[in-house]
Design a protein around this motif. Structure first.
Motif, PDB file in Angstrom:
ATOM      1  N   THR A   3       0.844  -1.193   0.000  1.00 16.98           N
ATOM      2  CA  THR A   3       0.000   0.000   0.000  1.00 16.98           C
ATOM      3  C   THR A   3       0.883   1.246   0.000  1.00 16.98           C
ATOM      4  N   GLU A   6      -2.426   5.219   2.714  1.00 20.05           N
ATOM      5  CA  GLU A   6      -3.475   4.649   3.557  1.00 20.05           C
ATOM      6  C   GLU A   6      -4.179   5.811   4.244  1.00 20.05           C
ATOM      7  N   SER A  49      -7.496   3.330   0.361  1.00 21.47           N
ATOM      8  CA  SER A  49      -6.053   3.126   0.249  1.00 21.47           C
ATOM      9  C   SER A  49      -5.681   3.023  -1.218  1.00 21.47           C
ATOM     10  N   GLU A  51      -2.827   1.537  -3.891  1.00 18.53           N
ATOM     11  CA  GLU A  51      -1.746   0.550  -4.010  1.00 18.53           C
ATOM     12  C   GLU A  51      -0.533   1.183  -4.681  1.00 18.53           C
ATOM     13  N   GLU A  52       0.613   0.613  -4.431  1.00 21.21           N
ATOM     14  CA  GLU A  52       1.829   1.079  -5.086  1.00 21.21           C
ATOM     15  C   GLU A  52       1.694   0.881  -6.599  1.00 21.21           C
ATOM     16  N   GLU A  54      -0.253   2.460  -8.571  1.00 23.78           N
ATOM     17  CA  GLU A  54      -1.600   2.698  -9.070  1.00 23.78           C
ATOM     18  C   GLU A  54      -1.748   4.139  -9.552  1.00 23.78           C
ATOM     19  N   THR A 199       3.316   5.797  -8.075  1.00 18.33           N
ATOM     20  CA  THR A 199       1.940   5.987  -7.645  1.00 18.33           C
ATOM     21  C   THR A 199       1.536   7.425  -7.947  1.00 18.33           C
TER      22      THR A 199
END
Lengths: 245, 254
Positions: A3, A6, A49, A51-52, A54, A199
């Protein structure tokens, strides 16, 4: 996948005094008058959250809390409740970019903002030419920013934001004033970020772009999360439920 | 950043950096003319020229630093609203430009000291910790006021007035020893007066005349110099606590 961002139960309320008291005089003249505040809850218990790697879109009408959310992610505002955790280096691009000093030329502004963003002197020297080359503003490097057009400013600001090493990039309405050539250039960098697994949080009113680039989209309305899902579903919902109503 | 601020201040001026040295010297020239020649108060101190010059250089450093730091957060708000960084950097970098000017002005003192044939002495090293104390006091006051200014814009007006009053109250152009003893006690509550008097004493020695008094004499029996030094410590503490507390919310209040 890990993640990258968050956000847990974040709320933020701004107190807007009905009469602004920035002068002490007002306290002396009316010491017993209570200042009435209007409480504007910009964010209500927002959780999600990212995600890496994304490409995460945030949409919503004006005043729905998008910019407040981005500022909280960037650590510029402190949330009243809830917590935000960002893993990795973050580069914010908010309100047409970094805070430039209009009295200084592009050269000094790049230096100041680069330093504030945490670049070392050597990194700065190395990145300086790249920033300038991407913005295509070499001819104007010694001109004071007060003489720049808004398109030129956004070029400089975006070039700077993406040259700062980052894992997470926050983009707020980047392309609103750039010309088409520059927009295409930015799209190319979006594709590159995706390949590199960066990200990106992308706030925009341009639903077409959101659909084109984002993996997932968050819909904010009146400070609360209305929907979170695939770009197609969420933008459709936004068009039907909120824009029409 | 500070260096860039310094550059920005003078970039549109024809004489550029020269102004940073000319300003205090012009100030000094006017006062010297008025007090040394027209009013003849100069004979109360043996070396009025250097006595006055030290006072003015220190005073301008003190006042100019605080005055530049005070509005710096409000003026630098654009950056604070877009980037997350420690807001203390803004007033600190603003103070650097004034610090550079002060260092340049020390050369003016050197020139006058040579003209007046003042021999350097070992005690002069005490000037360094004294300047350190003044620097801490100045920075702390600047931070405190710059954070207050975000909430109350009147701080700017009040400070302007206070700065004017301080010029007369700080014994810049008269020896503090001519004041009645209660007024001396009040004057030395201001750490600036303590530092200035001690620097004058260290640099000029006995040459600063029969009215040469220090916080050590005035508060003898109550802690001497400790009185203004404790005040500096309290202001430093207050400034950092207050700045830390307020700093989190600068971005949304600007």
């Amino acid at each position: 996948m890990a993640t990258a961002i968050e956000v847990a139960g974040v709320s933020k309320t701004f107190q807007i005094p009905h009469e602004q008291r920035t002068f002490l005089r007002e306290y002396f003249l009316h010491p017993f008058r209570r200042v009435t505040y209007e409480r504007n809850q910009a964010l209500k218990d927002v959780s999600f959250s990212v995600e890496e790697g994304e490409f995460f879109g945030v949409i919503g009408p004006n005043g729905s809390g998008k910019s407040t959310l981005l500022r909280i992610l960037a650590g510029i505002y402190v949330p009243d409740r809830g917590a935000v955790r960002v893993r990795g280096l973050l580069s914010p691009f908010i309100e047409l970019g970094v805070g430039f000093n209009p009295e200084l030329n592009a050269r000094d502004n790049i230096r100041i903002n680069g330093t504030l963003a945490g670049l070392t002197k050597r990194q700065l020297e190395r990145k300086f030419e790249e920033v300038l080359a991407f913005s295509e503003l070499e001819r104007f490097v010694d001109q004071k920013l007060k003489n720049y057009s808004s398109g030129m400013l956004v070029r400089l600001a975006y070039s700077l934001a993406i040259q700062i090493p980052f894992d997470v990039l926050l983009l707020d309405e980047v392309l609103a004033v750039g010309d088409e050539a520059f927009q295409e250039k930015c799209f190319a960098t979006f594709d590159r970020f995706k390949e590199e697994g960066k990200t990106v949080v992308f706030v925009s009113h341009a639903l077409g772009l959101v659909g084109r680039f984002c993996d997932r989209v968050l819909l904010l309305h009146e400070g609360a999360v209305r929907a979170l899902g695939s770009p197609h579903e969420v933008t459709d919902l936004y068009r039907e439920r909120i824009l029409v109503a | 950043m500070g260096a860039i601020d310094f550059k920005a201040k003078y970039t549109d001026a024809a004489l550029g950096y020269v102004w940073s040295v000319v300003k205090p010297l012009a100030y000094f020239g006017v006062l010297w003319l008025v007090f040394a020649h027209l009013l003849r108060t100069a004979n109360q101190t043996e070396d009025f020229t250097l006595f006055l010059l030290i006072g003015i250089l220190l005073f301008l450093f003190f006042i100019d630093s605080v005055s530049t730091m005070l509005p710096s957060i409000v003026e630098g708000g654009a950056t604070l609203r877009r980037l997350a960084f420690d807001p203390i950097l803004i007033p600190l970098s603003a103070s650097v430009a004034v610090g550079i000017t002060f260092l340049a002005n020390i050369s003016a003192f050197v020139v006058f000291a040579v003209i007046q044939r003042i021999e350097p002495r070992v005690e002069w090293v005490f000037v360094v910790p004294l300047l350190g104390e003044l620097y801490l006091f100045t920075i702390a006051l600047g931070l405190l006021l710059s954070a207050l200014y975000v909430r109350f814009r009147d701080v700017g007006q009040v400070w302007e007035l206070v700065a004017q009053l301080l010029f007369f109250a700080c014994a810049i152009f008269y020896p503090v020893g001519i004041l009645p003893s209660w007024a001396q006690k009040v004057a030395f509550l201001n750490p600036f007066v303590q530092v200035m008097q001690d620097i004058r004493h260290v640099l000029l020695g006995g040459a600063s005349g029969p009215y040469d008094v220090s916080a050590g004499n005035v508060y003898a029996g109550y802690g001497g110099r400790l009185v203004p030094i404790v005040i500096v410590a309290l202001i430093v503490l207050a400034a950092f606590v207050f700045f830390r507390r307020e700093g989190r919310y600068f971005a949304e209040r600007l």
